[in-house]
Design an enzyme around this catalytic site. Structure first.
Site, PDB file in Angstrom:
ATOM      1  N   CYS A   9     -27.275 -38.902  30.257  1.00 19.10           N
ATOM      2  CA  CYS A   9     -28.355 -37.919  30.144  1.00 19.10           C
ATOM      3  C   CYS A   9     -29.687 -38.614  29.867  1.00 19.10           C
ATOM      4  O   CYS A   9     -29.804 -39.381  28.904  1.00 19.10           O
ATOM      5  CB  CYS A   9     -28.045 -36.935  29.015  1.00 19.10           C
ATOM      6  SG  CYS A   9     -29.350 -35.723  28.761  1.00 19.10           S
ATOM      7  N   CYS A  41     -33.618 -34.899  23.009  1.00 20.21           N
ATOM      8  CA  CYS A  41     -33.028 -33.575  22.812  1.00 20.21           C
ATOM      9  C   CYS A  41     -32.010 -33.660  21.676  1.00 20.21           C
ATOM     10  O   CYS A  41     -31.267 -34.636  21.559  1.00 20.21           O
ATOM     11  CB  CYS A  41     -32.354 -33.124  24.103  1.00 20.21           C
ATOM     12  SG  CYS A  41     -31.307 -31.670  23.932  1.00 20.21           S
ATOM     13  N   TYR A  76     -12.912 -11.369  12.228  1.00 18.67           N
ATOM     14  CA  TYR A  76     -13.944 -11.950  13.094  1.00 18.67           C
ATOM     15  C   TYR A  76     -13.433 -11.954  14.538  1.00 18.67           C
ATOM     16  O   TYR A  76     -13.473 -12.969  15.234  1.00 18.67           O
ATOM     17  CB  TYR A  76     -14.289 -13.378  12.661  1.00 18.67           C
ATOM     18  CG  TYR A  76     -14.666 -13.523  11.205  1.00 18.67           C
ATOM     19  CD1 TYR A  76     -15.975 -13.336  10.785  1.00 18.67           C
ATOM     20  CD2 TYR A  76     -13.710 -13.849  10.253  1.00 18.67           C
ATOM     21  CE1 TYR A  76     -16.322 -13.475   9.450  1.00 18.67           C
ATOM     22  CE2 TYR A  76     -14.033 -13.988   8.920  1.00 18.67           C
ATOM     23  CZ  TYR A  76     -15.348 -13.801   8.520  1.00 18.67           C
ATOM     24  OH  TYR A  76     -15.679 -13.936   7.200  1.00 18.67           O
ATOM     25  N   CYS A 113     -14.783 -23.804  13.196  1.00 19.84           N
ATOM     26  CA  CYS A 113     -15.740 -24.610  13.951  1.00 19.84           C
ATOM     27  C   CYS A 113     -16.497 -25.558  13.034  1.00 19.84           C
ATOM     28  O   CYS A 113     -17.441 -26.222  13.478  1.00 19.84           O
ATOM     29  CB  CYS A 113     -16.717 -23.713  14.722  1.00 19.84           C
ATOM     30  SG  CYS A 113     -17.703 -22.623  13.673  1.00 19.84           S
TER      31      CYS A 113
END
Length: 453
Positions: free
Chosen positions: A78, A84, A313, A409
């Protein structure tokens, strides 16, 4: 940890060996009683590093010279890497990235969770590029479209991203063309003025897409032209939606939606089931890896067809409906009303009659079921990054399920919550990691906790 010694002063150059990676994907070097965090360093490398910042018990550094490059070092594909803030591991081979993520989950479970459970495996992606089915592009005050620089709100203009879908990039580019052609202003968070804040795109497995423009207004100029340009760039677009967000702050989406063209939802297939996805509905961003994740959660749930399961959730009902096919009864709770509506439609669309959904936050749902029933045999949770509140954990334990399957996560909050569950008599028996987000430091994990005694 003792304070850094005088040799670790800002500007000093030191030599050390990279031992591993931090939770943010930085290389870890130990020098003079302190940990030095070094961007883009690779495990096993001996490096000269310059101290750039001295903190209470750690330092930040930067590479000056690599004496022994690791065979796992990769040339970033990239061109935006380092500017970024989206990707962290472009400088690593994919096997090394998987090692780092598995180790991160293992360390969190042991160090924060006090759990002596091995992370059995990490399920890597067959295709680590262009996997994201949801893209959110911030728009800078000057009209730049891209992604934020790390730890800032400065937008780095990006035309092509290696982890977003090509359809999403073309759609975002079309919105940029519309803004320039018709002189549509971008939102400036420092003044609260301007229109376009974010460009949000969902893409399904069939290549269809849904575009949502988030704006500081209830109406946009030249809306038909906007829709036409998006359709020209992405011919399989099914709808263009306006989301109104006039509030200051970092929250991307507001509460009000209006369809400019087409429809306001997208259909997708996951684990053999069809799902309706509206803009605010939660849905895993990597479809292929989501199937691996949910299959592992089902394996850990150990269903025989006689159980009542509760899914907190639940989002649009993805896990709930997968569970329902193997359980006697499945209950799903979610705080976002459109997601609950989608979940009910998804159950009907897939002919699943033993799944029920209700709108409530996890704490209220767990407390209600603890007090009134039914008592679930298995509870699954897939909370946001902040994990579970102590009240939710206490209510889950109060219902006395035989098994709790925790999909996470964030390894840190997972480890914290596993330790709290242990105080209620739940032991972590199995764990695995799933690489949902190749190229980034983020990783998903699944842990099975069983009731003891």
């Amino acid at each position: 940890m003792e304070k850094p010694r005088q040799s670790l002063q800002r500007g000093n150059i030191c030599t050390g060996t990279v031992e591993g990676y931090s939770s943010e994907g930085l290389g870890v070097v130990r020098l003079d009683g302190a940990v030095v965090f070094v961007p883009r360093a690779v495990r096993g490398e001996t490096i000269d590093l310059r101290i750039t910042k001295v903190m209470k018990s750690s330092c930040a550094g930067e590479i000056v010279k690599i004496h022994t490059p690791s065979p796992e070092r990769a040339a970033p594909e990239c061109p935006y890497f380092g500017r970024c803030g989206g990707c962290d591991f472009q400088h690593l081979s994919y096997p090394e990235e998987l090692w780092a993520k598995r180790r991160r989950v293992q360390d969190a479970l042991k160090r924060l969770g006090g759990a002596d459970v091995p992370v059995e495996e990490i399920l890597g992606a067959k295709e680590p590029a262009h996997y994201r089915n949801k893209s959110q592009y911030p728009v800078g005050p000057d009209g730049s479209i891209g992604f934020y620089r790390a730890r800032s709100h400065e937008v780095v203009p990006i035309g092509r991203c290696l982890i977003q879908s090509e359809v999403s990039d073309r759609t975002a580019g079309a919105v940029g063309d519309w803004m320039r052609r018709y002189k549509v202003s971008a939102y400036d968070e420092s003044t609260g003025r301007g229109l376009v804040r974010h460009i949000y795109v969902r893409v399904n497995a069939a290549g269809e897409s849904l575009c949502c423009v988030v704006a500081n207004a209830k109406q946009l100029p030249r809306e038909p032209e906007l829709a036409a340009l998006i359709q020209a760039a992405a011919p399989r677009t099914v709808g263009v939606v306006l989301n109104t967000n006039t509030r200051p702050g970092n929250v991307v989406l507001g509460d009000k939606y209006r369809t400019i063209w087409g429809r306001d939802y997208l259909m997708d297939t996951l684990c053999g089931l069809e799902f309706k996805l509206s803009v605010p509905s939660f849905y895993q961003v990597n479809r292929a890896q989501a199937e691996s994740l949910y299959n592992k959660a089902l394996e850990y749930a150990g269903l025989t067809g006689r159980e009542t399961v509760l899914d907190l959730y639940c989002g649009t009902g993805t896990i709930t409906l997968c569970l329902a096919r193997r359980a006697k009864r499945a209950l799903g709770a979610e705080i976002v009303p459109p997601a609950v509506a989608d979940a009910r439609e998804n159950a009907a669309r897939n002919g699943i009659e033993n799944a029920e959904f209700f709108c409530a936050d996890a704490a209220a749902a767990a407390a209600r079921l603890e007090a009134q029933g039914p008592r679930p045999d298995v509870v699954t949770v897939d909370p946001p990054r902040k994990g579970l509140s102590p009240e939710v954990i206490a209510s889950i334990a109060g219902m006395g399920p035989e098994r709790v399957v925790y999909v996470s996560c964030d390894p840190a909050t997972l480890g914290r919550d596993v330790k709290i569950f242990a105080g209620f008599g739940y032991r972590a028996d199995r764990a695995c990691a799933v690489d949902m987000f190749p190229g980034t430091r983020h990783v998903e994990a699944v842990v099975l906790m069983s009731k003891q005694g």
